[in-house]
Write a protein that holds these residues in place. Structure first.
Motif, PDB file in Angstrom:
ATOM      1  N   LYS A 193       1.816   1.019  -1.275  1.00 54.91           N
ATOM      2  CA  LYS A 193       2.435  -0.189  -1.806  1.00 54.91           C
ATOM      3  C   LYS A 193       1.391  -1.238  -2.168  1.00 54.91           C
ATOM      4  CE  LYS A 193       6.269  -1.577   0.227  1.00 54.91           C
ATOM      5  NZ  LYS A 193       7.240  -1.935   1.305  1.00 54.91           N
ATOM      6  N   VAL A 202       2.460   3.209  -7.494  1.00 55.54           N
ATOM      7  CA  VAL A 202       2.988   3.353  -6.136  1.00 55.54           C
ATOM      8  C   VAL A 202       3.620   4.729  -5.980  1.00 55.54           C
ATOM      9  CG1 VAL A 202       5.278   2.393  -6.658  1.00 55.54           C
ATOM     10  CG2 VAL A 202       4.358   2.216  -4.346  1.00 55.54           C
ATOM     11  N   GLU A 231       6.258   4.320   4.834  1.00 57.52           N
ATOM     12  CA  GLU A 231       5.844   3.083   4.164  1.00 57.52           C
ATOM     13  C   GLU A 231       7.036   2.233   3.745  1.00 57.52           C
ATOM     14  OE1 GLU A 231       2.246   1.845   1.143  1.00 57.52           O
ATOM     15  OE2 GLU A 231       3.180   3.804   0.872  1.00 57.52           O
ATOM     16  N   PHE A 232       8.091   2.882   3.245  1.00 57.95           N
ATOM     17  CA  PHE A 232       9.201   2.131   2.672  1.00 57.95           C
ATOM     18  C   PHE A 232      10.339   1.864   3.651  1.00 57.95           C
ATOM     19  CE2 PHE A 232       6.978   3.371  -1.121  1.00 57.95           C
ATOM     20  CZ  PHE A 232       7.238   2.342  -2.016  1.00 57.95           C
TER      21      PHE A 232
END
Length: 322
Positions: free
Chosen positions: A197, A242, A288-289
């Protein structure tokens, strides 16, 4: 945190990879798939559930997509085809307002990737050499012709003799006349790149393309060659990038000569080889998300010299009514 693989089509291996990694972290979570014709999609049939959407160009696409995602508590969307990338990027705020995060590059970067001339300028700005583009009144044979916005090898031509050129080639402004990179002199590689990101490069896996069918690789080999360091040096930071990006390069057999061809800012059809080699991008995306975890660089997490040989398989759907 349920996940959607959009335009799933034949991406059976990608759906299975996300299912495996998601359930390790969130055992009750599900991986859904969407498609314009989901009952005839292998990936939809093996997903935890599926739904039908109109084509991305349809006026109701986002209304349907958002409604169906809300019904299933889907919070993360993974795109798989070129044509949906720009609409998803342009409607990022709308999706996020409705609790859906699309793992897609910025609209500016996607736009560059969708235009082969723009992506050539991008490569050159990063000190990466590209195949020379000829003007249509001054070119050298053999040459390779492809559209500026094409995909899956559609409308591409290898021209070896003058007689093979037609009015269509000259009059179609979308067709580019390019230097031909001879496969006897160059090896072709598709590289699976992961950008966090923070838009920083975390991993590179070069896959040597051995056999391609209908624009998708069917035989490939992971190779730890000069491309890893070359991409680390020249593309360490890419604004707007990304998740998984698929980049195509040609490497000369005997000279230290690399030519970049294109970037598709999505999972490529051959990514399952990189996943099976150890480059676990689905896990990184989930971490990550959904957890806010920062992904560290790991350029040695995958197995070199791993050969993938694909074959056709069957998925049976009982009680199908059409």
């Amino acid at each position: 945190m349920n996940i959607l693989i959009s335009s799933a089509g034949r991406r059976v291996s990608l759906v299975r990879a996300f299912q495996k990694e998601l359930k390790k972290i969130y055992p009750e979570a599900k991986v859904y798939a969407s498609d314009a014709d989901p009952t005839l999609s292998g990936a939809c049939q093996i997903a935890d559930g599926y739904f039908k959407v109109p084509f991305v160009t349809h006026a109701d696409y986002f209304d349907v997509l958002i409604s169906e995602c809300k019904k299933r508590d889907i919070g993360l969307l993974i795109p798989t085809i070129d044509t949906e990338l720009l609409p998803l990027a342009q409607n990022r705020l709308l999706l996020e307002k409705n609790g859906i995060v699309p793992v897609v590059a910025s609209s500016d970067f996607v736009g560059k990737c969708r235009d082969k001339r723009q992506i050539h300028k991008f490569f050159e700005a990063h000190n990466v050499e590209v195949a020379k583009e000829y003007s249509k009144d001054k070119y050298r044979l053999p040459l390779f012709i492809k559209p500026i916005d094409g995909s899956r090898s559609v409308d591409t031509y290898l021209i070896k003799e003058e007689k093979d050129l037609t009015d269509y080639h000259f009059q179609n402004d979308k067709l580019m006349f390019l230097e031909y990179l001879d496969h006897d002199q160059y090896n072709e590689f598709t590289c699976d790149l992961y950008y966090g990101k923070d838009h920083e490069l975390k991993c590179v896996v070069p896959r040597k393309r051995i056999e391609v069918r209908d624009g998708e690789v069917y035989k490939a080999l992971t190779v730890k060659n000069l491309l890893v360091d070359y991409i680390k040096k020249n593309m360490a930071t890419v604004n707007g990038a990304v998740g998984c990006l698929t980049a195509q390069f040609f490497v000369h057999n005997t000279e230290n000569n690399v030519r970049a061809i294109e970037i598709n800012p999505r999972f490529g059809g051959g990514y399952p080889l990189s996943y099976l080699a150890g480059a676990n991008y689905p896990k990184w995306i989930i971490e990550e998300f959904t957890q806010g975890k920062q992904i560290d660089q790991d350029f040695d997490c995958w197995e070199k010299d791993l050969l993938m040989i694909r074959y056709d398989d069957e998925i049976l759907v009982h009680g199908y009514k059409g």
